[in-house]
Design a protein around this motif. Structure first.
Motif, mmCIF file in Angstrom:
data_model
loop_
_atom_site.group_PDB
_atom_site.id
_atom_site.type_symbol
_atom_site.label_atom_id
_atom_site.label_comp_id
_atom_site.label_asym_id
_atom_site.label_seq_id
_atom_site.Cartn_x
_atom_site.Cartn_y
_atom_site.Cartn_z
ATOM 1 N N THR A 124 16.877 -57.061 -26.313
ATOM 2 C CA THR A 124 15.662 -57.834 -26.099
ATOM 3 C C THR A 124 15.531 -58.803 -24.920
ATOM 4 O OG1 THR A 124 15.392 -57.336 -28.368
ATOM 5 C CG2 THR A 124 13.965 -58.889 -27.578
ATOM 6 N N LEU A 125 16.780 -59.539 -25.060
ATOM 7 C CA LEU A 125 16.690 -60.781 -23.904
ATOM 8 C C LEU A 125 16.683 -60.079 -22.491
ATOM 9 C CD1 LEU A 125 19.143 -63.348 -25.427
ATOM 10 C CD2 LEU A 125 16.616 -63.386 -25.544
ATOM 11 N N SER A 126 17.324 -59.031 -22.271
ATOM 12 C CA SER A 126 17.351 -58.289 -21.034
ATOM 13 C C SER A 126 15.868 -57.866 -20.511
ATOM 14 C CB SER A 126 18.417 -57.017 -20.902
ATOM 15 O OG SER A 126 17.944 -55.948 -21.840
ATOM 16 N N TRP A 127 15.216 -57.142 -21.651
ATOM 17 C CA TRP A 127 13.879 -56.857 -21.243
ATOM 18 C C TRP A 127 13.056 -58.012 -20.823
ATOM 19 C CZ3 TRP A 127 11.998 -51.956 -20.867
ATOM 20 C CH2 TRP A 127 12.486 -50.796 -21.514
ATOM 21 N N ILE A 128 13.169 -59.020 -21.533
ATOM 22 C CA ILE A 128 12.413 -60.330 -21.487
ATOM 23 C C ILE A 128 12.628 -60.916 -20.057
ATOM 24 C CG2 ILE A 128 11.823 -62.549 -22.281
ATOM 25 C CD1 ILE A 128 12.195 -61.723 -25.045
ATOM 26 N N CYS A 129 13.814 -61.107 -19.750
ATOM 27 C CA CYS A 129 14.338 -61.664 -18.565
ATOM 28 C C CYS A 129 13.818 -61.056 -17.157
ATOM 29 C CB CYS A 129 15.962 -61.848 -18.453
ATOM 30 S SG CYS A 129 16.814 -62.646 -19.646
ATOM 31 N N TYR A 130 13.760 -59.837 -17.040
ATOM 32 C CA TYR A 130 12.902 -59.208 -16.028
ATOM 33 C C TYR A 130 11.437 -59.701 -15.789
ATOM 34 C CZ TYR A 130 17.036 -56.752 -14.987
ATOM 35 O OH TYR A 130 18.371 -56.408 -14.433
ATOM 36 N N LEU A 173 5.216 -54.875 -20.612
ATOM 37 C CA LEU A 173 6.206 -55.746 -19.806
ATOM 38 C C LEU A 173 6.600 -54.927 -18.438
ATOM 39 C CD1 LEU A 173 7.989 -58.136 -19.006
ATOM 40 C CD2 LEU A 173 9.623 -57.258 -20.510
ATOM 41 N N MET A 174 7.126 -53.578 -18.862
ATOM 42 C CA MET A 174 7.416 -52.762 -17.688
ATOM 43 C C MET A 174 6.167 -52.212 -16.551
ATOM 44 S SD MET A 174 10.692 -52.213 -17.630
ATOM 45 C CE MET A 174 10.594 -54.191 -17.970
ATOM 46 N N ALA A 175 5.117 -52.113 -17.079
ATOM 47 C CA ALA A 175 3.860 -51.904 -16.448
ATOM 48 C C ALA A 175 3.645 -53.091 -15.452
ATOM 49 C CB ALA A 175 2.782 -51.587 -17.317
ATOM 50 N N VAL A 176 3.678 -54.516 -16.031
ATOM 51 C CA VAL A 176 3.503 -55.584 -15.506
ATOM 52 C C VAL A 176 4.498 -55.708 -14.265
ATOM 53 C CG1 VAL A 176 3.671 -57.969 -15.399
ATOM 54 C CG2 VAL A 176 2.324 -56.697 -17.114
ATOM 55 N N VAL A 177 5.742 -55.490 -14.378
ATOM 56 C CA VAL A 177 6.752 -55.711 -13.482
ATOM 57 C C VAL A 177 6.508 -54.461 -12.401
ATOM 58 C CG1 VAL A 177 9.323 -55.480 -13.128
ATOM 59 C CG2 VAL A 177 8.573 -56.691 -15.070
ATOM 60 N N ALA A 178 6.286 -53.192 -12.811
ATOM 61 C CA ALA A 178 6.041 -52.421 -11.829
ATOM 62 C C ALA A 178 4.827 -52.478 -10.913
ATOM 63 C CB ALA A 178 5.960 -50.878 -12.560
ATOM 64 N N ALA A 179 3.652 -53.200 -11.378
ATOM 65 C CA ALA A 179 2.514 -53.545 -10.731
ATOM 66 C C ALA A 179 2.595 -54.706 -9.819
ATOM 67 C CB ALA A 179 1.515 -53.609 -11.557
ATOM 68 N N ASN A 228 5.601 -56.128 -8.804
ATOM 69 C CA ASN A 228 7.122 -56.607 -7.995
ATOM 70 C C ASN A 228 7.656 -55.467 -7.169
ATOM 71 O OD1 ASN A 228 7.946 -59.629 -9.053
ATOM 72 N ND2 ASN A 228 7.342 -58.444 -11.022
ATOM 73 N N GLU A 229 8.943 -55.589 -6.612
ATOM 74 C CA GLU A 229 9.470 -54.522 -5.988
ATOM 75 C C GLU A 229 9.886 -53.485 -6.818
ATOM 76 O OE1 GLU A 229 9.253 -54.187 -2.706
ATOM 77 O OE2 GLU A 229 8.515 -56.274 -2.461
ATOM 78 N N TRP A 230 9.959 -52.338 -6.276
ATOM 79 C CA TRP A 230 10.612 -50.961 -7.244
ATOM 80 C C TRP A 230 11.697 -51.219 -7.843
ATOM 81 C CZ3 TRP A 230 14.971 -48.285 -5.959
ATOM 82 C CH2 TRP A 230 15.421 -48.349 -4.458
ATOM 83 N N TRP A 231 12.925 -51.899 -6.923
ATOM 84 C CA TRP A 231 14.397 -51.801 -7.230
ATOM 85 C C TRP A 231 14.368 -53.036 -8.783
ATOM 86 C CZ3 TRP A 231 16.036 -57.024 -7.708
ATOM 87 C CH2 TRP A 231 15.249 -58.067 -6.837
ATOM 88 N N LEU A 232 13.303 -53.944 -8.611
ATOM 89 C CA LEU A 232 13.342 -54.743 -10.037
ATOM 90 C C LEU A 232 12.923 -54.046 -11.139
ATOM 91 C CD1 LEU A 232 13.696 -57.639 -10.910
ATOM 92 C CD2 LEU A 232 11.419 -57.954 -10.579
ATOM 93 N N LEU A 233 12.135 -52.961 -10.952
ATOM 94 C CA LEU A 233 11.698 -52.130 -12.108
ATOM 95 C C LEU A 233 12.694 -51.446 -12.341
ATOM 96 C CD1 LEU A 233 9.564 -51.007 -13.978
ATOM 97 C CD2 LEU A 233 9.108 -49.314 -12.170
ATOM 98 N N ALA A 234 13.763 -50.751 -11.456
ATOM 99 C CA ALA A 234 14.565 -50.029 -11.752
ATOM 100 C C ALA A 234 15.838 -50.619 -12.505
ATOM 101 C CB ALA A 234 15.435 -49.456 -10.379
ATOM 102 N N ALA A 235 16.045 -51.934 -11.938
ATOM 103 C CA ALA A 235 17.106 -52.872 -12.556
ATOM 104 C C ALA A 235 16.608 -53.127 -14.138
ATOM 105 C CB ALA A 235 17.261 -53.948 -11.770
ATOM 106 N N ALA A 236 15.202 -53.312 -14.101
ATOM 107 C CA ALA A 236 14.679 -53.693 -15.607
ATOM 108 C C ALA A 236 14.994 -52.437 -16.465
ATOM 109 C CB ALA A 236 13.476 -54.110 -15.278
ATOM 110 N N LEU A 237 14.592 -51.195 -16.144
ATOM 111 C CA LEU A 237 14.903 -50.103 -16.909
ATOM 112 C C LEU A 237 16.296 -50.008 -17.159
ATOM 113 C CD1 LEU A 237 12.086 -47.875 -15.270
ATOM 114 C CD2 LEU A 237 12.154 -48.886 -17.379
#
Length: 246
Positions: free
Chosen positions: A172-178, A99-105, A107-116
């Motif tokens: 878990t929901l916070s991980w999924i929502c991103y 999930l994090m790899a998909v978001v990083a590849a 979307n914008e970097w700030w969304l990845l930072a927020a997701a983490l």
């Protein structure tokens, strides 16, 4: 006691070192997927590396759970329960890696930072509130014991299982929502649907298994919760060696 610290160090190593490297390898696979100039053999190397690193992280966490459960309950986990624990941790951690790899590849970097940051901050706030409320002797000690000490434990809870059912569900929901922006922006083909839906389904299945076997997870991470609640050592009131009795 030394054996306990060895397992603790391995637990934090696998949830930081191996997990981070697995995420990086998975990110490279997704990022370079549409680059026709990249040799196909590179994807096999990256895929094997990601799988081995992810497996190392999963085995490290499962091994720690097995040992801590034995330390707390003084009984060995049944084979079937150990298998369910392995599945739940594998689905949970691998789902978050993808999930994090998909978001990083995509979307914008700030969304990845927020997701983490979001699952980590949720668990840090819970750890901070769980911490002993005893007053420290100095501001420096208070900062170290009450602010810095929960950091690694919060990180551990954010990537594995939190200290309560409610926090585990919220994390878990916070991980999924991103993954929602990823779903919204990249869902034109069947392959893209699979890319985002696999980690979501994996985490949902993992959450169900974790809640079913919650007593095992609770006993496995009880030591960390206990440390949070007993950070201040009671003062030792020493009696004078010689007391003059009239």
């Amino acid at each position: 006691m030394d054996n306990y610290w060895v397992w603790t160090l391995r637990l934090f190593y696998t949830t930081t070192g191996s997990l981070t490297q697995a995420f990086l390898q998975t990110y490279l696979i997704i990022h370079l997927w549409w680059d026709i100039d990249v040799d196909a053999d590179l994807f096999w190397v990256l895929g094997v590396a990601a799988a081995v690193l992810a497996l190392d992280a999963v085995v490290g966490v499962v091994g720690s759970i097995w040992k801590e459960h034995f330390e707390e309950e003084h009984e060995t986990l049944p084979v079937f329960d150990l298998f369910l624990i392995f599945l739940s941790i594998a689905f949970n951690m691998c789902g978050r890696i993808v999930l994090m790899a998909v978001v990083a590849a995509a979307n914008e970097w700030w969304l990845l930072a927020a997701a983490l940051a979001t699952p980590f901050l949720i668990n840090y706030c819970v750890c901070f509130s769980t911490y002993s409320k005893d007053e420290a002797k100095s501001k420096c000690r208070y900062f170290f014991s009450h602010c810095l000490f929960p950091l690694p434990i919060a990180l551990l809870y954010a990537v594995t299982v939190s200290q309560s059912k409610v926090v585990t569900v919220v994390t878990t929901l916070s991980w999924i929502c991103y993954s929602v922006p990823q779903i919204y922006n990249h869902h034109e083909s069947t392959f893209q649907w699979i890319i985002w839906i696999v980690p979501v389904v994996a985490q949902c299945v993992a959450l169900v298994l974790i809640l079913i076997k919650w007593t095992i997870f609770k006993s496995a991470f009880l030591r960390f919760t206990r440390q949070l609640k007993s950070t201040e050592e009671p003062e030792k009131h020493k009696k004078p060696k010689n007391s003059n009795k009239g």
